[in-house]
Motif scaffolding. Sequence first.
Motif, PDB file in Angstrom:
ATOM      1  N   GLU A 112      45.695  32.378  43.698  1.00  0.00           N
ATOM      2  CA  GLU A 112      45.876  33.637  42.976  1.00  0.00           C
ATOM      3  C   GLU A 112      44.759  33.904  41.980  1.00  0.00           C
ATOM      4  O   GLU A 112      44.751  34.937  41.322  1.00  0.00           O
ATOM      5  CB  GLU A 112      47.235  33.638  42.265  1.00  0.00           C
ATOM      6  CG  GLU A 112      48.405  33.577  43.243  1.00  0.00           C
ATOM      7  CD  GLU A 112      49.739  33.546  42.542  1.00  0.00           C
ATOM      8  OE1 GLU A 112      49.927  32.658  41.683  1.00  0.00           O
ATOM      9  OE2 GLU A 112      50.580  34.406  42.838  1.00  0.00           O
ATOM     10  N   HIS A 113      43.827  32.969  41.847  1.00  0.00           N
ATOM     11  CA  HIS A 113      42.649  33.145  40.992  1.00  0.00           C
ATOM     12  C   HIS A 113      43.032  33.550  39.565  1.00  0.00           C
ATOM     13  O   HIS A 113      42.673  34.616  39.069  1.00  0.00           O
ATOM     14  CB  HIS A 113      41.707  34.174  41.619  1.00  0.00           C
ATOM     15  CG  HIS A 113      41.189  33.740  42.958  1.00  0.00           C
ATOM     16  ND1 HIS A 113      40.212  32.783  43.109  1.00  0.00           N
ATOM     17  CD2 HIS A 113      41.558  34.108  44.213  1.00  0.00           C
ATOM     18  CE1 HIS A 113      39.979  32.592  44.391  1.00  0.00           C
ATOM     19  NE2 HIS A 113      40.776  33.365  45.087  1.00  0.00           N
ATOM     20  N   LYS A 114      43.792  32.656  38.933  1.00  0.00           N
ATOM     21  CA  LYS A 114      44.183  32.849  37.541  1.00  0.00           C
ATOM     22  C   LYS A 114      44.113  31.504  36.826  1.00  0.00           C
ATOM     23  O   LYS A 114      44.134  30.445  37.466  1.00  0.00           O
ATOM     24  CB  LYS A 114      45.599  33.434  37.457  1.00  0.00           C
ATOM     25  CG  LYS A 114      46.662  32.562  38.096  1.00  0.00           C
ATOM     26  CD  LYS A 114      48.000  33.280  38.162  1.00  0.00           C
ATOM     27  CE  LYS A 114      49.043  32.410  38.875  1.00  0.00           C
ATOM     28  NZ  LYS A 114      50.311  33.118  39.081  1.00  0.00           N
ATOM     29  N   LEU A 164      49.394  46.674  38.113  1.00  0.00           N
ATOM     30  CA  LEU A 164      48.552  46.113  39.163  1.00  0.00           C
ATOM     31  C   LEU A 164      49.342  46.012  40.463  1.00  0.00           C
ATOM     32  O   LEU A 164      48.805  46.187  41.555  1.00  0.00           O
ATOM     33  CB  LEU A 164      48.036  44.740  38.737  1.00  0.00           C
ATOM     34  CG  LEU A 164      46.877  44.153  39.542  1.00  0.00           C
ATOM     35  CD1 LEU A 164      45.655  45.060  39.470  1.00  0.00           C
ATOM     36  CD2 LEU A 164      46.532  42.758  39.041  1.00  0.00           C
ATOM     37  N   THR A 165      50.639  45.703  40.336  1.00  0.00           N
ATOM     38  CA  THR A 165      51.560  45.706  41.474  1.00  0.00           C
ATOM     39  C   THR A 165      52.837  46.419  41.055  1.00  0.00           C
ATOM     40  O   THR A 165      53.041  46.719  39.872  1.00  0.00           O
ATOM     41  CB  THR A 165      51.931  44.278  41.917  1.00  0.00           C
ATOM     42  OG1 THR A 165      52.772  43.686  40.903  1.00  0.00           O
ATOM     43  CG2 THR A 165      50.702  43.425  42.129  1.00  0.00           C
ATOM     44  N   GLY A 207      40.117  42.124  32.691  1.00  0.00           N
ATOM     45  CA  GLY A 207      40.765  43.205  31.953  1.00  0.00           C
ATOM     46  C   GLY A 207      42.227  43.415  32.225  1.00  0.00           C
ATOM     47  O   GLY A 207      42.785  44.453  31.837  1.00  0.00           O
ATOM     48  N   ASN A 208      42.900  42.452  32.852  1.00  0.00           N
ATOM     49  CA  ASN A 208      44.327  42.587  33.128  1.00  0.00           C
ATOM     50  C   ASN A 208      45.153  41.813  32.102  1.00  0.00           C
ATOM     51  O   ASN A 208      44.666  41.478  31.031  1.00  0.00           O
ATOM     52  CB  ASN A 208      44.619  42.113  34.559  1.00  0.00           C
ATOM     53  CG  ASN A 208      43.959  42.999  35.597  1.00  0.00           C
ATOM     54  OD1 ASN A 208      44.136  44.218  35.592  1.00  0.00           O
ATOM     55  ND2 ASN A 208      43.189  42.404  36.496  1.00  0.00           N
ATOM     56  N   HIS A 209      46.400  41.532  32.441  1.00  0.00           N
ATOM     57  CA  HIS A 209      47.297  40.766  31.578  1.00  0.00           C
ATOM     58  C   HIS A 209      47.779  39.532  32.343  1.00  0.00           C
ATOM     59  O   HIS A 209      47.888  39.551  33.567  1.00  0.00           O
ATOM     60  CB  HIS A 209      48.533  41.582  31.176  1.00  0.00           C
ATOM     61  CG  HIS A 209      48.242  42.977  30.740  1.00  0.00           C
ATOM     62  ND1 HIS A 209      47.701  43.283  29.511  1.00  0.00           N
ATOM     63  CD2 HIS A 209      48.406  44.166  31.369  1.00  0.00           C
ATOM     64  CE1 HIS A 209      47.554  44.592  29.408  1.00  0.00           C
ATOM     65  NE2 HIS A 209      47.975  45.142  30.526  1.00  0.00           N
ATOM     66  N   LEU A 215      52.037  35.422  36.131  1.00  0.00           N
ATOM     67  CA  LEU A 215      51.718  36.529  37.024  1.00  0.00           C
ATOM     68  C   LEU A 215      50.644  37.385  36.387  1.00  0.00           C
ATOM     69  O   LEU A 215      50.731  37.730  35.203  1.00  0.00           O
ATOM     70  CB  LEU A 215      52.981  37.379  37.271  1.00  0.00           C
ATOM     71  CG  LEU A 215      52.846  38.609  38.169  1.00  0.00           C
ATOM     72  CD1 LEU A 215      52.575  38.189  39.603  1.00  0.00           C
ATOM     73  CD2 LEU A 215      54.130  39.440  38.106  1.00  0.00           C
ATOM     74  N   ILE A 216      49.616  37.720  37.151  1.00  0.00           N
ATOM     75  CA  ILE A 216      48.567  38.643  36.690  1.00  0.00           C
ATOM     76  C   ILE A 216      49.023  40.068  36.913  1.00  0.00           C
ATOM     77  O   ILE A 216      49.495  40.438  37.974  1.00  0.00           O
ATOM     78  CB  ILE A 216      47.244  38.394  37.458  1.00  0.00           C
ATOM     79  CG1 ILE A 216      46.647  37.037  37.087  1.00  0.00           C
ATOM     80  CG2 ILE A 216      46.253  39.506  37.189  1.00  0.00           C
ATOM     81  CD1 ILE A 216      45.944  37.010  35.747  1.00  0.00           C
TER      82      ILE A 216
END
Length: 306
Positions: free
Chosen positions: A118-120, A225-226, A285-287, A304-305
């Motif tokens: 998930e690249h986080k 984002l989703t 730039g997300n959460h 969760l991104i």
Amino acid sequence: MSRTTPPRTVDVAVVFPQLAPLARTATRLHPRPGSPAPHESSVGGPFLWPADEPWPYCQEVHEWHDGRVDDWPAGWHEGPNAMLPLLQLYVRDVPLLRPPGQADLLQVLWCPCEHPPEHKPPTALFWRSSTDVTDILATPPKTFAVEYDEYVPEPCVLAPEQVAEYPNLLELTDELRHQLGDWSRWQAAGSGVDSSYAPYPEAFYTSELSVAPGWKVGGWPPWGLTDPVARFCTVCDSRMAPLLTISSNEWDSSNHGWIPYEDRALAEIPKAGVTNSPRVQVSQGNHLQLYVCPTSPDHPHTDLIQ
């Protein structure tokens, strides 16, 4: 230090009574540059970590170069990576927290690398009783592998403040979303409604009345984002509850109504940096949302991104 969010210009639960039972309390953390101590709540500050307790490592694959020695490359290395202190919160500052047993301190660490699939950045949570820590670890192990500097927070003190939130538009019923899109309903609410939102009244709800931006504990998740995705505990299958939102900005051009009174002058200065004091950027730039099991704090958390 204190921060005061202005009251909402419209009591949305009065205009749309169906929203009233959906109100949740969130604690905005308002991180600002400072020099926090281990006995204070902070972002990126020193932890109240027991000297005799092993420091957590990310066990994913990492590669790093440890610099140069006498103008010669010292070499590449591979192995586990010491996690970075991200956030510690004392319950006295954030009563919204529900710690297990006698714990009064939550500590959150992460690895400053985005790992697949998930690249986080992986996170670790620890609850502890601060009175049990008599010998504090002076110097944590060095974190060698840093994929992005934006995952190394600047030390910040906090000014926790409780606010009321309502669900993201995506979590509402079709009927309620339709009502929120009826400009005549907003016009009847009075002068607190910003007329610039007339072509898209749902945006007024989203930007100014629903989910508070920035770092926060509890409240409603900032979807976008989703679509909303329920998270379930991998141990007991309970629906997990939002614990923490790690944000890339405390506000932007779309939600100036959430700017605290104390920051309004600085907010007018370009590049003042007050919108993101920890200098953290999550996934460009997300959460990053952290969820915990309401049944047992011993069950693994998830993230969760958004």
